[in-house]
Design an enzyme around this catalytic site. Structure first.
Site, PDB file in Angstrom:
ATOM      1  N   ALA A 240      16.391  -3.994   5.008  1.00  0.00           N
ATOM      2  CA  ALA A 240      17.059  -4.152   3.719  1.00  0.00           C
ATOM      3  C   ALA A 240      17.213  -5.575   3.196  1.00  0.00           C
ATOM      4  O   ALA A 240      17.285  -5.778   1.988  1.00  0.00           O
ATOM      5  CB  ALA A 240      18.424  -3.488   3.798  1.00  0.00           C
ATOM      6  N   MET A 244      17.254  -6.960  -2.389  1.00  0.00           N
ATOM      7  CA  MET A 244      16.803  -6.762  -3.782  1.00  0.00           C
ATOM      8  C   MET A 244      16.581  -5.278  -4.089  1.00  0.00           C
ATOM      9  O   MET A 244      17.012  -4.773  -5.127  1.00  0.00           O
ATOM     10  CB  MET A 244      15.486  -7.511  -4.030  1.00  0.00           C
ATOM     11  CG  MET A 244      15.557  -8.994  -3.824  1.00  0.00           C
ATOM     12  SD  MET A 244      16.747  -9.793  -4.899  1.00  0.00           S
ATOM     13  CE  MET A 244      15.820  -9.917  -6.415  1.00  0.00           C
ATOM     14  N   ASP A 290      18.577  -2.797  14.888  1.00  0.00           N
ATOM     15  CA  ASP A 290      17.143  -2.506  14.841  1.00  0.00           C
ATOM     16  C   ASP A 290      16.995  -1.097  14.262  1.00  0.00           C
ATOM     17  O   ASP A 290      17.543  -0.132  14.818  1.00  0.00           O
ATOM     18  CB  ASP A 290      16.605  -2.572  16.285  1.00  0.00           C
ATOM     19  CG  ASP A 290      15.138  -2.189  16.377  1.00  0.00           C
ATOM     20  OD1 ASP A 290      14.576  -1.730  15.357  1.00  0.00           O
ATOM     21  OD2 ASP A 290      14.558  -2.344  17.466  1.00  0.00           O
ATOM     22  N   CYS A 361       4.320  -6.257   0.778  1.00  0.00           N
ATOM     23  CA  CYS A 361       3.810  -7.230  -0.194  1.00  0.00           C
ATOM     24  C   CYS A 361       2.507  -7.808   0.378  1.00  0.00           C
ATOM     25  O   CYS A 361       2.290  -9.017   0.367  1.00  0.00           O
ATOM     26  CB  CYS A 361       4.830  -8.300  -0.523  1.00  0.00           C
ATOM     27  SG  CYS A 361       5.551  -9.106   0.891  1.00  0.00           S
TER      28      CYS A 361
END
Ligand SMILES: C[S@@+](CC[C@H](N)C(=O)[O-])C[C@H]1O[C@@H](n2cnc3c(N)ncnc32)[C@H](O)[C@@H]1O
Length: 438
Positions: A240, A244, A290, A361
């Site tokens: 997390a 964003m 984790d 990304c």
């Protein structure tokens, strides 16, 4: 002789010298550009980064113009790295050079030739269209009517892109955006688009500091949008921090329901807590753990899961890398192993789960299509939904069609085409069958 001596004695400004030294070391592969910049203590670091970024973005045409104009051949004493930096600053940066040192005068003399050489390139696709500034409204703290009013007060002109229009028309409108205009994104009604030159303005805006507005790129905004949990839902955000997407998910849920936001790294966990508090999230339960140890005992009733694991970041446009295509196969293998573990854990461990969105990304198939392929093999109770359909078919870039039934259903934002960072998104949904019902 006397005159030559005099000219040589004028020093090249420190900023040019330092930035050229950094570029030279990076080109000689002594260290990565990022770590070299990090080590740099020079006060004008920001300016240094700006020149380097401009060089990286336009490297092909700059190197070509230097070769074509023979500037290095005709001036053998001029260092190649310094020449690159000066040409970048003269043509793409401030468009003027400081001082009268020999290298500065030499490069300045070639200005017309360089411009003539680069002139053709400016009109072609060789020079990158700069990414616009995306600004997302945090609807926990601000409604759209108030935003439009604030923008009107600040004298921004709203550019209306009439609906319905194709995605390509929309991209064209972004390219033609004036510096004092803004647009509302065609897929996300809370996402505003400004000219790339307004980056600094928005970075300093009080609403951004107060987290009423989020500086969040288009591709990352699509992730929460495609997860699309309704108000009241139970959501797990497995990776997390800094938060964003957690904040965006809370906006979509109208701050109603529950978001378990898990982050392993303690500093990043603290950042996540701080960010979500400032952003007015009332439904976030932050967990420092984790994610692979989290199950439905710790997080009951989970219906929607976001898996946004650590990745190579190869899609990020502000990366300082001279060779964005350079792959590190060992690192990719390690990352892909963790990504498969993480996504498989999401698919296996929560009996009420309906939908899982996986995003990176990265532009590498190893972290994207291949992870999805493997996880679907391991978890046949899930199927892929078409991301393109979820965007009403108004989208261009999907995954690689070599991955049968996978590529076409996954989405990419591609930097050169979508004017956004490179992001991969896959939507997985649990198949409806008696055996799966709880
Ligand atoms: C790509 S970032 C997430 C970005 C975040 N979703 C956002 O939109 O702001 C990945 C995050 O996952 C965290 N992470 C990596 N492995 C993890 C694990 N096993 N459990 C929990 N968090 C993990 C990393 O520390 C990092 O903060």
């Amino acid at each position: 002789m006397e005159e030559n001596k005099f000219k040589h004695s004028i020093k090249v400004p420190t900023q040019y010298r330092r930035v050229a030294a950094v570029l030279k070391a990076a080109l000689e592969r002594k260290k990565s550009l990022k770590s070299l910049i990090f080590e740099e203590k020079h006060a004008r670091l920001r300016g240094m980064q700006a020149i380097l970024k401009q060089y990286i973005d336009n490297r092909g045409v700059i190197d070509e113009a230097i070769t074509q104009t023979k500037i290095l051949e005709e001036n053998p004493r001029l260092s190649s790295a310094l020449c690159k930096i000066l040409v970048t600053e003269l043509i793409f940066g401030r468009k003027k050079l400081i001082g009268e040192s020999k290298p500065v005068l030499t490069v300045s003399q070639y200005r017309e030739k360089l411009e003539a050489n680069l002139g053709g390139a400016v009109d072609t696709k060789n020079i990158k269209v700069l990414k616009p500034r995306y600004v997302r409204v945090n609807t926990n703290l601000l409604n759209m009517a108030d935003v439009f009013e604030m923008l009107a007060m600040e004298e921004w002109r709203k550019k209306n892109v009439a609906d319905p229009r194709s995605y390509n028309d929309f991209l064209e409108a972004i390219r033609e955006l004036e510096e004092d205009e803004y647009m509302v994104d065609m897929h996300l009604e809370d996402l505003l688009i400004f000219h790339s030159k307004q980056k600094h303005y928005w970075a300093c805006h009080p609403y951004v500091k107060e987290k009423k507005l989020m500086l969040q790129d288009k591709g990352t905004c699509l992730v929460a949008e495609l997860l699309n949990p309704p108000p009241g839902a139970f959501v797990l955000d497995m990776c997390a921090a800094p938060g964003m997407k957690t904040i965006h998910v809370s906006n979509i849920m109208k701050n109603k329901g529950k978001i378990y936001a898990v982050e392993q790294n303690i500093e990043r966990y603290n950042l996540l807590r701080n960010m979500t508090n400032l952003a007015g999230c009332e439904i976030v339960d932050s967990i420092n753990a984790d994610a692979l140890t989290i199950d439905s005992n710790r997080c009951p009733n989970v219906e929607y899961i976001l898996v946004d694991p650590s990745c190579s970041g190869s899609g990020m446009q502000n990366r300082m890398s001279l060779d964005p295509d350079e792959k590190d196969p060992a690192r990719l293998k390690r990352l892909a192993g963790l990504q498969i573990k993480m996504l498989s854990h999401a698919l296996k461990s929560f009996s009420n789960v309906k939908r899982v969105v996986y995003s990176t990304c990265s532009l590498y198939e190893e972290e994207n299509e291949q992870v999805i392929q493997r996880c679907l093999e391991l978890n046949p109770q899930f199927k892929l939904l078409s991301g393109k359909k979820a965007l009403r078919n108004k989208w261009n870039n999907v995954g690689n069609s070599n991955y049968k039934n996978i590529g076409k259903n996954c989405l990419y934002t591609k930097p050169d085409q979508d004017h956004a960072d490179g992001i991969f998104i896959a939507i997985l949904e649990k198949r409806q069958s008696k055996g799966n019902d709880e």
